[in-house]
Scaffold this active site. Sequence first.
Site, short mmCIF file in Angstrom:
data_model
loop_
_atom_site.label_atom_id
_atom_site.label_comp_id
_atom_site.label_asym_id
_atom_site.label_seq_id
_atom_site.Cartn_x
_atom_site.Cartn_y
_atom_site.Cartn_z
N LYS A 22 1.24 -1.21 -0.50
CA LYS A 22 0.16 -0.26 0.04
C LYS A 22 0.84 1.26 -0.32
CE LYS A 22 -1.68 1.87 4.19
NZ LYS A 22 -1.28 2.38 4.06
N ASN A 23 1.84 1.76 0.83
CA ASN A 23 2.68 2.62 1.17
C ASN A 23 3.75 2.99 0.17
OD1 ASN A 23 1.15 3.12 3.42
ND2 ASN A 23 2.27 2.43 4.65
N ARG A 92 -4.99 9.91 4.41
CA ARG A 92 -3.95 10.70 4.29
C ARG A 92 -2.81 10.72 2.91
NH1 ARG A 92 -0.63 14.02 7.63
NH2 ARG A 92 1.71 12.99 7.61
N CYS A 116 -6.07 7.86 9.06
CA CYS A 116 -6.35 7.33 10.14
C CYS A 116 -5.76 8.27 11.53
CB CYS A 116 -5.10 6.40 10.98
SG CYS A 116 -5.25 4.90 9.11
N ARG A 123 -2.82 14.62 12.68
CA ARG A 123 -1.16 14.02 12.16
C ARG A 123 -0.68 15.39 10.87
NH1 ARG A 123 -2.00 8.50 8.92
NH2 ARG A 123 0.41 8.94 8.88
N ASP A 126 3.51 19.79 8.70
CA ASP A 126 4.11 21.26 8.88
C ASP A 126 6.14 20.95 8.35
OD1 ASP A 126 4.35 19.10 11.08
OD2 ASP A 126 6.03 20.32 11.44
N ASP A 307 3.85 0.46 12.29
CA ASP A 307 3.03 -0.54 11.52
C ASP A 307 2.23 -1.60 12.23
OD1 ASP A 307 2.15 1.65 10.73
OD2 ASP A 307 3.21 1.69 8.33
N ILE A 329 6.08 6.40 17.83
CA ILE A 329 5.89 7.56 16.33
C ILE A 329 4.63 8.09 16.45
CG2 ILE A 329 5.78 6.98 13.89
CD1 ILE A 329 8.91 6.35 14.80
N ARG A 400 -9.20 -0.66 3.36
CA ARG A 400 -8.17 0.54 3.43
C ARG A 400 -7.00 -0.02 2.38
NH1 ARG A 400 -6.70 4.17 7.18
NH2 ARG A 400 -5.28 4.49 5.28
N1 EPU Z 1 5.46 14.66 11.37
C1 EPU Z 1 5.22 15.42 11.68
N2 EPU Z 1 5.16 16.60 10.93
C2 EPU Z 1 4.70 16.10 9.71
C3 EPU Z 1 4.62 14.71 9.06
C4 EPU Z 1 4.62 13.57 9.73
O1 EPU Z 1 5.64 16.35 13.16
O2 EPU Z 1 4.53 17.35 8.81
C5 EPU Z 1 5.06 12.84 12.42
C6 EPU Z 1 4.38 12.25 12.88
O3 EPU Z 1 2.79 13.08 13.19
C7 EPU Z 1 4.87 11.04 13.23
C8 EPU Z 1 6.29 11.38 12.97
O4 EPU Z 1 6.52 12.51 12.52
O5 EPU Z 1 4.57 11.15 15.08
C9 EPU Z 1 6.18 10.59 11.71
O6 EPU Z 1 5.36 9.85 10.55
P1 EPU Z 1 5.82 10.31 9.12
O7 EPU Z 1 5.64 10.89 8.31
O8 EPU Z 1 7.26 9.10 9.13
O9 EPU Z 1 4.42 9.06 8.61
P2 EPU Z 1 3.93 8.99 7.26
O10 EPU Z 1 4.78 9.68 6.35
O11 EPU Z 1 2.65 9.60 7.65
C10 EPU Z 1 4.18 6.80 6.62
C11 EPU Z 1 2.82 5.53 6.24
C12 EPU Z 1 3.02 5.15 7.97
C13 EPU Z 1 3.81 4.71 8.30
C14 EPU Z 1 4.15 6.02 8.82
C15 EPU Z 1 5.49 5.75 9.88
C16 EPU Z 1 2.32 6.05 4.00
C17 EPU Z 1 0.82 6.57 3.66
N3 EPU Z 1 2.20 6.03 5.40
O12 EPU Z 1 3.43 7.62 7.47
O13 EPU Z 1 1.65 3.97 7.65
O14 EPU Z 1 2.75 4.44 9.71
O15 EPU Z 1 5.14 6.01 7.77
O16 EPU Z 1 6.32 4.55 8.97
O17 EPU Z 1 3.55 6.15 3.81
C18 EPU Z 1 -0.33 3.11 7.50
O18 EPU Z 1 0.34 2.43 6.46
O19 EPU Z 1 -1.21 1.71 8.80
C19 EPU Z 1 0.43 4.17 8.37
C20 EPU Z 1 -0.22 4.69 8.91
#
Ligand code: EPU
Length: 420
Positions: A22-23, A92, A116, A123, A126, A307, A329, A400
């Site tokens: 998915k990701n 997201r 989610c 989420r 920034d 995850d 995380i 999803r």
């Molecule tokens: N964060 C910020 N600001 C931002 C972006 C992220 O503070 O602008 C924080 C988040 O709140 C979190 C941390 O940084 O505390 C790390 O989040 P990250 O940005 O790495 O997560 P993501 O890129 O939004 C992806 C996956 C998630 C997975 C995370 C961590 C996708 C679409 N989503 O999310 O997948 O948990 O990396 O590996 O690639 C899932 O598949 O269920 C899922 C949530």
Amino acid sequence: MPKFVITGGAKLSGQIAVCGAKNSALKIIPAAILSEEPITIKNLPNIEDVDRSLELLESLGASVTRFKGGVTINTKKIKTTELDQKMADKFRGSIMFVGVMLARFGQVKFPHPGGCVIGAGGRPIDLFIEGYKAFGAEIEEDHGHFYNIKAKKLKPANYFFPLVSVTATESMLMTASIIPGKTILKNCAMEPEIEALAEYLNKQGAKIKGAGSPTIIIEGNKKLKAGIFNVIPDRIETGSFAILAAAANSEIKITKCNPEHIMTLLEIFKKIGVNFETGKDWIQIKKSGKLLAHDIKTHEYPGFATDLQSPYVVLMTQVHGSSMIHETIYDRRLIWTDMLSQMGANITMCDPHRILVQGPTKLHGKHLMSPDLRAGIALVIAGLIADGVTEIDNIYQIDRGYEQLEARLQKIGANIKRID
Ligand code: EPU
């Protein structure tokens, strides 16, 4: 609303194949916007988030032709630079459209993405906003609901991520790939999906070095060519099935996967006593003796994936001893464990980021609701090993990210039904 009804305790055995990640798919679909030529994606998982992503692409004016196991996309005729609020709100992954639209059209208007509810403050984005500014973009914000990003001329960036983020790394990487000049990104996330994305863009003519390491260097190339992409196996699905097999103490072969991508989990399996063998693209989980508790702390790749935290908690309810689960995380990713406690698990919430699981405990069937995707699969695993009947509502959250989950689990002997 459909729900799963699971009668626990059925003997599980046989083979289960892993679908495309998915990701990874959720980044490759918007990456099609970087090129005016057609893109074909194979091994595409048939899941709700992919449908939402393709719908969003179509709403922009792209042509989307689906075939069994894949899709061909042509974005030449995109007619708007505004993301549909209702569609983007649903998942997201819509944030992945922003950088690529900015790079190709010099502007994009979009709402704060949905998805989610597992992080504080809905989420944040920034890091993305700061990143686009580093490319020379100007941003108007309507109280965090809507963003309007414009750039007269985008320039390459030298950017250090203050926090490691998977999607922010991917978005900056994609944006930079068609901005002429050298962009250097530091403190990048290192997930396999990022490496796969860079490999794919390089095949289309991008020049990206270092993806999968903390520093990525991109020599932007204004025009990217047509491309074909095979989505890599879903490592979270791989890990979830491996954990199911271990928790049910069943012989299950997980195929079409990459064991290298879940090495951290497999190393823990060795320590706690799970018997298994691996090949290039399979993992055979075997019957084990007494399993022992083991603490984890979630971490960016290659650390223990957040995850996989929820399925791992279910496993820890079946092993001997106490394990501390530290979620580093996301702020709200342990709340779901209250449902596992309702099933009979012995879990103490130490603080919002840590729980102590005492095992082994027998789990009992319950009527529950899936709060999010990963908690959802954990509840399915719990239901499969519990006594009695478990009903799980709100399975849209599971759909999803997991393709035809019940059909695949039925093939290995699970007693799980979807009731509409
Ligand atoms: N964060 C910020 N600001 C931002 C972006 C992220 O503070 O602008 C924080 C988040 O709140 C979190 C941390 O940084 O505390 C790390 O989040 P990250 O940005 O790495 O997560 P993501 O890129 O939004 C992806 C996956 C998630 C997975 C995370 C961590 C996708 C679409 N989503 O999310 O997948 O948990 O990396 O590996 O690639 C899932 O598949 O269920 C899922 C949530």
